[in-house]
Motif scaffolding. Structure first.
Motif, mmCIF file in Angstrom:
data_model
loop_
_atom_site.group_PDB
_atom_site.id
_atom_site.type_symbol
_atom_site.label_atom_id
_atom_site.label_comp_id
_atom_site.label_asym_id
_atom_site.label_seq_id
_atom_site.Cartn_x
_atom_site.Cartn_y
_atom_site.Cartn_z
ATOM 1 N N GLN A 45 -115.064 -8.480 -8.986
ATOM 2 C CA GLN A 45 -114.496 -7.191 -8.723
ATOM 3 C C GLN A 45 -115.583 -5.960 -8.819
ATOM 4 O OE1 GLN A 45 -111.497 -6.763 -8.318
ATOM 5 N NE2 GLN A 45 -111.016 -8.727 -8.596
ATOM 6 N N GLY B 204 -116.911 -5.862 -5.023
ATOM 7 C CA GLY B 204 -116.086 -5.349 -4.100
ATOM 8 C C GLY B 204 -116.103 -3.660 -4.115
ATOM 9 N N MET C 85 -111.315 -6.324 9.004
ATOM 10 C CA MET C 85 -110.648 -6.070 7.768
ATOM 11 C C MET C 85 -111.635 -6.117 6.579
ATOM 12 S SD MET C 85 -107.129 -7.701 6.356
ATOM 13 C CE MET C 85 -106.058 -6.375 7.159
ATOM 14 N N ASP C 86 -111.633 -5.414 5.831
ATOM 15 C CA ASP C 86 -112.809 -5.248 4.757
ATOM 16 C C ASP C 86 -112.176 -5.801 3.415
ATOM 17 O OD1 ASP C 86 -115.063 -4.873 3.399
ATOM 18 O OD2 ASP C 86 -114.931 -2.500 3.322
ATOM 19 N N VAL C 87 -113.142 -6.137 2.524
ATOM 20 C CA VAL C 87 -112.623 -6.594 1.069
ATOM 21 C C VAL C 87 -111.988 -5.569 0.404
ATOM 22 C CG1 VAL C 87 -113.458 -7.071 -0.947
ATOM 23 C CG2 VAL C 87 -114.502 -8.267 0.892
ATOM 24 N N GLN C 88 -112.223 -4.371 0.722
ATOM 25 C CA GLN C 88 -111.553 -3.126 -0.044
ATOM 26 C C GLN C 88 -109.944 -2.982 0.491
ATOM 27 O OE1 GLN C 88 -113.759 0.158 1.020
ATOM 28 N NE2 GLN C 88 -115.495 -0.364 -0.470
ATOM 29 N N ASP C 89 -109.787 -3.604 1.685
ATOM 30 C CA ASP C 89 -108.335 -3.781 2.055
ATOM 31 C C ASP C 89 -107.751 -4.854 1.535
ATOM 32 O OD1 ASP C 89 -108.883 -1.577 3.790
ATOM 33 O OD2 ASP C 89 -109.271 -3.008 5.476
ATOM 34 N N ARG C 90 -108.182 -5.729 1.013
ATOM 35 C CA ARG C 90 -107.634 -6.975 0.305
ATOM 36 C C ARG C 90 -107.963 -7.081 -1.078
ATOM 37 N NH1 ARG C 90 -109.410 -11.076 4.360
ATOM 38 N NH2 ARG C 90 -111.379 -9.858 3.753
ATOM 39 N N PRO C 91 -107.951 -6.393 -1.983
ATOM 40 C CA PRO C 91 -108.411 -6.755 -3.319
ATOM 41 C C PRO C 91 -107.802 -7.821 -4.003
ATOM 42 C CG PRO C 91 -106.676 -4.765 -3.268
ATOM 43 C CD PRO C 91 -106.797 -5.051 -1.933
ATOM 44 N N TRP C 92 -106.645 -8.342 -3.642
ATOM 45 C CA TRP C 92 -106.101 -9.533 -4.133
ATOM 46 C C TRP C 92 -106.873 -10.948 -3.905
ATOM 47 C CZ3 TRP C 92 -104.807 -13.053 -0.613
ATOM 48 C CH2 TRP C 92 -104.571 -12.662 0.665
ATOM 49 N N VAL C 93 -107.690 -10.735 -2.888
ATOM 50 C CA VAL C 93 -108.406 -11.913 -2.468
ATOM 51 C C VAL C 93 -109.526 -12.408 -3.410
ATOM 52 C CG1 VAL C 93 -110.292 -12.916 -0.870
ATOM 53 C CG2 VAL C 93 -108.277 -11.466 -0.162
ATOM 54 N N ARG D 122 -106.721 -5.563 -11.701
ATOM 55 C CA ARG D 122 -107.324 -6.718 -10.876
ATOM 56 C C ARG D 122 -108.041 -7.624 -12.138
ATOM 57 N NH1 ARG D 122 -108.850 -2.619 -7.559
ATOM 58 N NH2 ARG D 122 -111.021 -3.205 -8.122
#
Length: 92
Positions: free
Chosen positions: A53, A56, A1-9, A65
């Motif tokens: 940001q 990412g 899972m990539d950072v692009q899949d979890r922008p809320w992190v 964001r």
């Protein structure tokens, strides 16, 4: 899972960094300079927000964001300033 899949992190990471900075300020800063350091912490939170940001690489929702990250950092710092103010009332 990539950072692009979890922008809320990245958003939550900024809040955690801000909370850690506020705790460090409350513990280590001189009582007369604590509120000035909270302003420095806010500036640092904005820089960390932009860094995370931009690193990412996700352009969709960037402004949302960044806005949520900075707004959350402000809320964290406001709450910590209230705690510091109350604690300073009871300090000897």
């Amino acid at each position: 899972m990539d950072v692009q899949d979890r922008p809320w992190v990245g958003v939550v990471a900024v809040w955690v960094v801000t909370a850690l900075a506020a705790i460090a300020i409350g513990v280590f800063a001189e009582p007369d300079t604590r509120f000035a350091w909270l302003g420095v912490a806010l500036a640092g939170s904005v820089l960390v927000t932009f860094g995370i940001q931009l690193a990412g690489g996700v352009t969709a929702g960037y402004l949302t964001r960044v806005s949520i990250s900075v707004s959350g950092a402000v809320v964290v710092l406001v709450l910590s300033s209230i705690v510091i103010a109350i604690a300073s009332l009871f300090a000897l």
